[in-house]
Design a protein around this motif. Structure first.
Motif: not given
Length: 164
Positions: A48, A50, A55, A71, A73, A158-159, A161-163
């Protein structure tokens, strides 16, 4: 009284049968795998990353990236990026396969080196959910390239969900 008689001569041995020639069995060849889920997992790990505007879930081995899920952002869009051997001159086919979903997509050539094919999806696309919750792995197959069979680790989720 009888005189002993000589023993009768032993019968001549029977000729030995000719050797039996048995065909050599063909070597064992594994039948082609029809189901992508049974194919060997592609070697590598997810990590992962950042960045200020994005991300990333990066899959590969040390020094050799094989797949990136990114992602953006700002736009809340997910890019699936696959390095390819030669820069495509046109859109090429990319297929994502999961336990529950299989979808053919049109991948665009990415600008600049290295050569890559990119698909961009809305962060709420159900295909991304299928990738995150699939049975252990998902496949990314690109026209003219060997398929990737990668694990569905937490970095992918995780990526996504980041978006959202």
């Amino acid at each position: 009284c009888q005189t002993p008689q000589p023993a009768p001569p032993a019968p001549a041995p029977a000729p030995s049968p000719p050797p039996v020639t048995r065909p050599v069995p063909p070597p064992f060849i594994m039948a082609p795998t029809e189901n992508w889920i049974d194919r060997p997992q592609t070697a590598g790990d997810w990590r992962y990353v950042t960045e200020p505007a994005e991300t990333l879930a990066v899959f590969g081995t040390r020094g050799a990236t094989q797949l990136v899920i990114a992602c953006d952002l700002g736009t809340r869009r997910i890019g699936i990026v696959r390095p390819v051997a030669t820069a495509p001159q046109r859109d090429i086919a990319m297929r994502i396969r999961t336990e529950t979903t299989s979808r053919a997509l049109s991948a665009q050539p990415a600008s600049g080196p290295p050569a890559r094919a990119v698909v961009t999806l809305d962060a709420r696309d159900p295909l991304l959910d299928a990738m995150a919750i699939t049975r252990g792995r998902f496949a990314v197959e690109v026209e003219g390239e060997p398929g990737l069979y990668v694990p569905a680790w937490a970095e992918v989720t995780r990526v996504i969900e980041d978006c959202r």
